[in-house]
Design a protein around this motif. Sequence first.
Motif, PDB file in Angstrom:
ATOM      1  N   GLN A  17      -7.052  -2.655  -9.172  1.00  0.00           N
ATOM      2  CA  GLN A  17      -6.139  -3.025  -8.077  1.00  0.00           C
ATOM      3  C   GLN A  17      -5.937  -2.042  -7.070  1.00  0.00           C
ATOM      4  O   GLN A  17      -5.579  -2.293  -6.103  1.00  0.00           O
ATOM      5  N   TRP A  18      -5.924  -0.864  -7.299  1.00  0.00           N
ATOM      6  CA  TRP A  18      -5.740   0.283  -6.337  1.00  0.00           C
ATOM      7  C   TRP A  18      -6.838   0.123  -5.415  1.00  0.00           C
ATOM      8  O   TRP A  18      -6.621   0.260  -3.973  1.00  0.00           O
ATOM      9  N   TYR A  19      -8.327   0.010  -5.716  1.00  0.00           N
ATOM     10  CA  TYR A  19      -9.262  -0.138  -5.013  1.00  0.00           C
ATOM     11  C   TYR A  19      -8.999  -1.452  -3.901  1.00  0.00           C
ATOM     12  O   TYR A  19      -9.187  -1.726  -2.764  1.00  0.00           O
ATOM     13  N   ASP A  20      -8.603  -2.503  -4.670  1.00  0.00           N
ATOM     14  CA  ASP A  20      -8.414  -4.045  -4.070  1.00  0.00           C
ATOM     15  C   ASP A  20      -7.263  -3.689  -2.939  1.00  0.00           C
ATOM     16  O   ASP A  20      -7.131  -4.335  -1.967  1.00  0.00           O
ATOM     17  N   THR A  21      -6.280  -3.147  -3.296  1.00  0.00           N
ATOM     18  CA  THR A  21      -5.095  -3.031  -2.273  1.00  0.00           C
ATOM     19  C   THR A  21      -5.329  -2.210  -1.170  1.00  0.00           C
ATOM     20  O   THR A  21      -5.365  -2.584   0.077  1.00  0.00           O
ATOM     21  N   TYR A  31       0.886  -1.049  -0.117  1.00  0.00           N
ATOM     22  CA  TYR A  31       0.015  -0.019   0.110  1.00  0.00           C
ATOM     23  C   TYR A  31       0.862   1.261  -0.038  1.00  0.00           C
ATOM     24  O   TYR A  31       0.480   2.302  -0.677  1.00  0.00           O
ATOM     25  N   GLU A  32       2.113   1.105   0.706  1.00  0.00           N
ATOM     26  CA  GLU A  32       2.985   2.298   0.662  1.00  0.00           C
ATOM     27  C   GLU A  32       3.493   2.913  -0.519  1.00  0.00           C
ATOM     28  O   GLU A  32       3.948   4.000  -0.758  1.00  0.00           O
ATOM     29  N   GLN A  33       3.432   1.806  -1.419  1.00  0.00           N
ATOM     30  CA  GLN A  33       3.835   2.022  -2.774  1.00  0.00           C
ATOM     31  C   GLN A  33       3.094   2.594  -3.693  1.00  0.00           C
ATOM     32  O   GLN A  33       3.118   3.091  -4.828  1.00  0.00           O
ATOM     33  N   LEU A  34       1.447   2.789  -3.368  1.00  0.00           N
ATOM     34  CA  LEU A  34       0.568   3.417  -4.096  1.00  0.00           C
ATOM     35  C   LEU A  34       0.794   4.793  -4.239  1.00  0.00           C
ATOM     36  O   LEU A  34       1.037   5.455  -2.997  1.00  0.00           O
ATOM     37  N   LEU A  41      -3.411   8.575  -7.527  1.00  0.00           N
ATOM     38  CA  LEU A  41      -3.430   7.807  -9.110  1.00  0.00           C
ATOM     39  C   LEU A  41      -5.108   7.593  -9.435  1.00  0.00           C
ATOM     40  O   LEU A  41      -5.348   7.812 -10.736  1.00  0.00           O
ATOM     41  N   SER A  42      -5.822   7.591  -8.568  1.00  0.00           N
ATOM     42  CA  SER A  42      -7.325   7.363  -9.155  1.00  0.00           C
ATOM     43  C   SER A  42      -7.604   8.721  -9.908  1.00  0.00           C
ATOM     44  O   SER A  42      -8.308   8.610 -11.074  1.00  0.00           O
TER      45      SER A  42
END
Length: 423
Positions: free
Chosen positions: A397-401, A352-355, A359-360
């Motif tokens: 994938q962003w939401y899933d993470t 998560y810290e790499q997101l 982005l969204s």
Amino acid sequence: MYKYFIGLMLCIISLTASAQKAEEEALKMQLTIPQAEEIFLQKNLTLIAEKQNIEISKAEIIQAKAWPNPEVGIEIAMYDNEDNIWFRTDREAQRVFEISQMIETAGKRKKRTNVAKIEAEISEYEFYNTLRELRTELRSELVELHYAQEKASSYLVAIEPVEKLVAVYKEQSQKGNVSKSEVVRLKALLLDARKGWLDLVQEAADIEANIKMLLNVQANVSLSITIPEFKPSESLPDPTLWATLAQDHRFDFKIENIRMKQSAESLALAKAEAVPDLHLGTMYDRRGAHQADYWAIQIAFDLPVWDRNKGGIQAAKIQQEQQQVRLNEAEKNLQIDIYTAAQKLNQVRSLYEQLDPELSAEMEEVMGAVTKSYQHKQLSLLEFIDFFESYRDNLGQWYDTEMSLFQAQENVNYTVGKDIYPI
């Protein structure tokens, strides 16, 4: 009169429309997680049934405290062979009256009551353990529904420009300005996107059905879940501290501890059962003994010759040893659960810290720009399709993470039995 009638009809129509609007609004329920938990605590059917188990256990304590009933006997002579009288009822008839009371020895009643009290405590712990499990399930379902709805909305953001492109390119194809193969490829892309949206909507419907069951709300209510902006906790996992806390807060572990105490009480009761009970009573015999009115005191007890409850005592000892094994197993499972939950949380936190938190919004903005570039022939069809699929996959994938991090923190709460990471 006509104006009055028209006014009345308008009033009725207005009231009807207001009532219909109110009914439609009532069928839509927007909830935060704390609001949903409040409804859950009041209306969940499983919790209501579990509470009744506590009352049943309390009733069994009352029964365990009760003394055995006294025994009363009456004996009437059926036939007097001296006077040839059947069922004689005059003053010369023989009558025998007996009353006796069993006195339990070796504290059996008290020990049986202690066992019932422990069982009532277990019922209460089982209620709280069920509450812990169902509340965790509810929280997870609420978050899953929120993100399923968010992903479905993001799909619609991507689908809308493709629908417009298909409409425009279909018209241009008929004029010969765009190849038919390009229109067909866009239609296939649109169909695939709609199928993905449908899968998300149906997934959300299944999750919503589970939530409705947990909250015990009407089937036709539409749920919309609002969660606060997600901010991961800065506190680092501490499995050693969590394992200590879990022993005080995990009700399933407490149940195994108290069953150990119950097995000791059951052994004491089994040993007490080997001691014979005492029967005290009195008897009155009219005209049946050496004197006309005969009174006697009766004392009786079993002789422990054949049955000394050896099997019951042996079984209780084995059950005590068995419960010690189960307690050791529960303690080992608790430690493994804690360290596994901490390990999973660390792994998800690292991802998560790499997101990029922006982005969204950035991808939605770029999606609009890419669509315009494709319309102006600045991008090829393959480049547009590639970005479209990348947008769809990456946003999902962003939401899933983010959802996985929430669930990892909630799994810690569940494993410890305490809200280490409050919602």
